[in-house]
Design a protein around this motif. Structure first.
Motif, short mmCIF file in Angstrom:
data_model
loop_
_atom_site.label_atom_id
_atom_site.label_comp_id
_atom_site.label_asym_id
_atom_site.label_seq_id
_atom_site.Cartn_x
_atom_site.Cartn_y
_atom_site.Cartn_z
N ARG A 185 6.95 9.11 67.09
CA ARG A 185 6.45 9.75 68.31
C ARG A 185 7.56 9.78 69.37
O ARG A 185 7.91 8.77 69.94
CB ARG A 185 5.25 8.97 68.86
CG ARG A 185 4.08 8.84 67.90
CD ARG A 185 2.89 8.17 68.55
NE ARG A 185 1.78 7.98 67.63
CZ ARG A 185 1.60 6.90 66.89
NH1 ARG A 185 2.46 5.89 66.98
NH2 ARG A 185 0.57 6.80 66.07
N LYS B 99 16.80 12.60 71.73
CA LYS B 99 15.74 11.65 72.04
C LYS B 99 15.94 10.32 71.30
O LYS B 99 15.71 9.25 71.87
CB LYS B 99 14.37 12.25 71.70
CG LYS B 99 13.95 13.35 72.68
CD LYS B 99 12.50 13.78 72.46
CE LYS B 99 12.07 14.78 73.54
NZ LYS B 99 10.64 15.13 73.43
N ASP C 188 7.48 12.35 71.90
CA ASP C 188 7.06 13.23 72.99
C ASP C 188 7.38 12.67 74.37
O ASP C 188 7.81 13.40 75.26
CB ASP C 188 5.55 13.49 72.90
CG ASP C 188 5.19 14.35 71.70
OD1 ASP C 188 6.12 14.93 71.11
OD2 ASP C 188 4.00 14.42 71.35
N GLY C 189 7.20 11.35 74.55
CA GLY C 189 7.43 10.78 75.86
C GLY C 189 8.84 10.24 76.05
O GLY C 189 9.16 9.68 77.11
N GLN C 190 9.67 10.38 75.04
CA GLN C 190 11.03 9.83 75.12
C GLN C 190 11.98 10.81 75.81
O GLN C 190 12.01 11.99 75.51
CB GLN C 190 11.55 9.53 73.71
CG GLN C 190 13.00 9.08 73.64
CD GLN C 190 13.28 7.78 74.39
OE1 GLN C 190 12.52 6.82 74.25
NE2 GLN C 190 14.34 7.76 75.19
N ARG C 191 12.75 10.30 76.75
CA ARG C 191 13.72 11.15 77.45
C ARG C 191 14.86 11.53 76.49
O ARG C 191 15.14 10.82 75.52
CB ARG C 191 14.32 10.40 78.64
CG ARG C 191 15.21 9.23 78.24
CD ARG C 191 15.88 8.56 79.42
NE ARG C 191 16.74 7.45 78.98
CZ ARG C 191 17.98 7.60 78.50
NH1 ARG C 191 18.51 8.81 78.42
NH2 ARG C 191 18.69 6.55 78.13
N LYS D 133 6.98 -0.07 71.80
CA LYS D 133 6.68 0.97 72.78
C LYS D 133 5.69 2.00 72.24
O LYS D 133 5.39 2.99 72.89
CB LYS D 133 7.98 1.68 73.18
CG LYS D 133 8.97 0.78 73.90
CD LYS D 133 10.25 1.55 74.24
CE LYS D 133 11.25 0.63 74.95
NZ LYS D 133 12.51 1.37 75.30
#
Length: 312
Positions: free
Chosen positions: A2, A110, A4-7, A245
């Motif tokens: 996952r 990412k 999606d939320g990783q910079r 995380k």
């Protein structure tokens, strides 16, 4: 995995389409590390019991060039006459698939960003500051301070310019030739190379390069194995932190363990030459690579990654 939320990391240099045909060869260094904890500037923890040797890695360090350090395909690492080269300009635009919908670059950016977050936290807990490694995307051929890199050389880390190099075509090879599909298998490759950068910051790779000068091939190979296994363990530490995380999905760790198994020296030699020659190993057996990755993942502790003490 996952993401999606990783910079996305800002440390990705895109040279695809830049076409620098030049000298030098894909070079990968592998560092050795011993001691506990994160090596800190000025000496900190890693007492290197003897480090020398880095070898041909299915992805990773170019030992020959640090002997000249090998890579994801093989090699060793040493200094190259190409050190000090001028890097090729970024291709920019949308050549060779680069562009707005460049999912390959986004994925790599990412994953690299996640390694930066993890190692920044680990170094900070040890009272140190982590300096991220830039990652160079190239297609076909490019130059590194360790020599010329080609798609055939595989992913690698060059300690002379402290950059990771990868042609994304390698991921097709990882899936087809090595039988290691999956996005987390691909992420493991990057985490392993970043592990070599951590070893470099710890002073392990420079020490190795110094020591290898007086070592015979057999001793250098044996030490190279320890360096590579430590990078696998560091990749496991990264996997542990990303799992905490909530970034991992069912099957991700199995993908990484399968990749580690498929690129073991014994597995590669059986596949390519039909015979196994242990004294020529430079990265470790399938069992060793998966075991050290698993140790890093299960403990999340860099102090458990000391491959230079005791049996491996």
């Amino acid at each position: 995995m996952r993401l999606d939320g990783q910079r996305e990391s800002e440390n990705v240099e895109d040279r695809r389409g830049g076409g620098t045909g030049g000298l030098g060869g894909g070079y990968r260094p592998a560092g050795m590390g011993g001691g506990r904890g994160i090596p800190l500037r000025g000496g900190s923890l890693v007492t290197i019991a003897v480090l020398v040797g880095i070898g041909w890695l299915v992805f990773g360090i170019n030992p020959l060039q640090m002997l000249a350090m090998v890579t994801g395909g093989g090699g060793s690492f040493t200094q190259s006459e190409d050190a000090g080269y001028q890097p090729a300009p970024s291709s920019g635009g949308s050549q060779n698939g680069a562009g707005v919908n460049d999912t390959g670059k986004q994925f790599v950016s990412k994953v690299l960003g996640s390694t930066e977050d993890v190692w920044t936290d680990i170094f900070k807990s040890a009272g140190e500051t982590y300096s991220p490694t830039p990652l160079v995307l190239f297609s076909g051929m490019t130059r590194s301070a360790c020599g010329q890199a080609s798609a055939a050389s595989g992913p690698f880390y060059c300690p002379l310019d402290k950059k990771v190099y990868i042609d994304l075509a390698f991921y097709d090879e990882l899936k087809r030739r090595f039988g290691a599909p999956g996005d987390f298998a691909q992420a493991y490759v990057i985490a392993h190379e970043v592990g070599h950068h951590v070893q470099d910051l710890q002073g392990i790779l420079p020490k190795f390069n110094e020591m290898r000068q007086s070592m015979n091939k057999a001793d250098a190979n044996a030490l190279s194995v320890k360096v590579e296994l430590q990078a696998d363990c560091y990749a496991g530490v990264w996997a542990n932190r990303t799992d905490q995380k909530g970034m991992l999905e069912a099957g991700d760790i199995d993908e990484a363990l399968n990749a580690a198994t498929q690129i073991g020296d014994d597995a590669i030699q059986k596949r390519t030459q039909g015979v196994v020659v242990p004294e020529s190993f430079t990265h470790g057996t399938s069992a060793q690579r998966s075991t050290w990755f698993k140790r890093g993942y299960q403990t999340g502790d860099v102090n458990q990654c000391n491959t230079f003490q005791g049996a491996i």
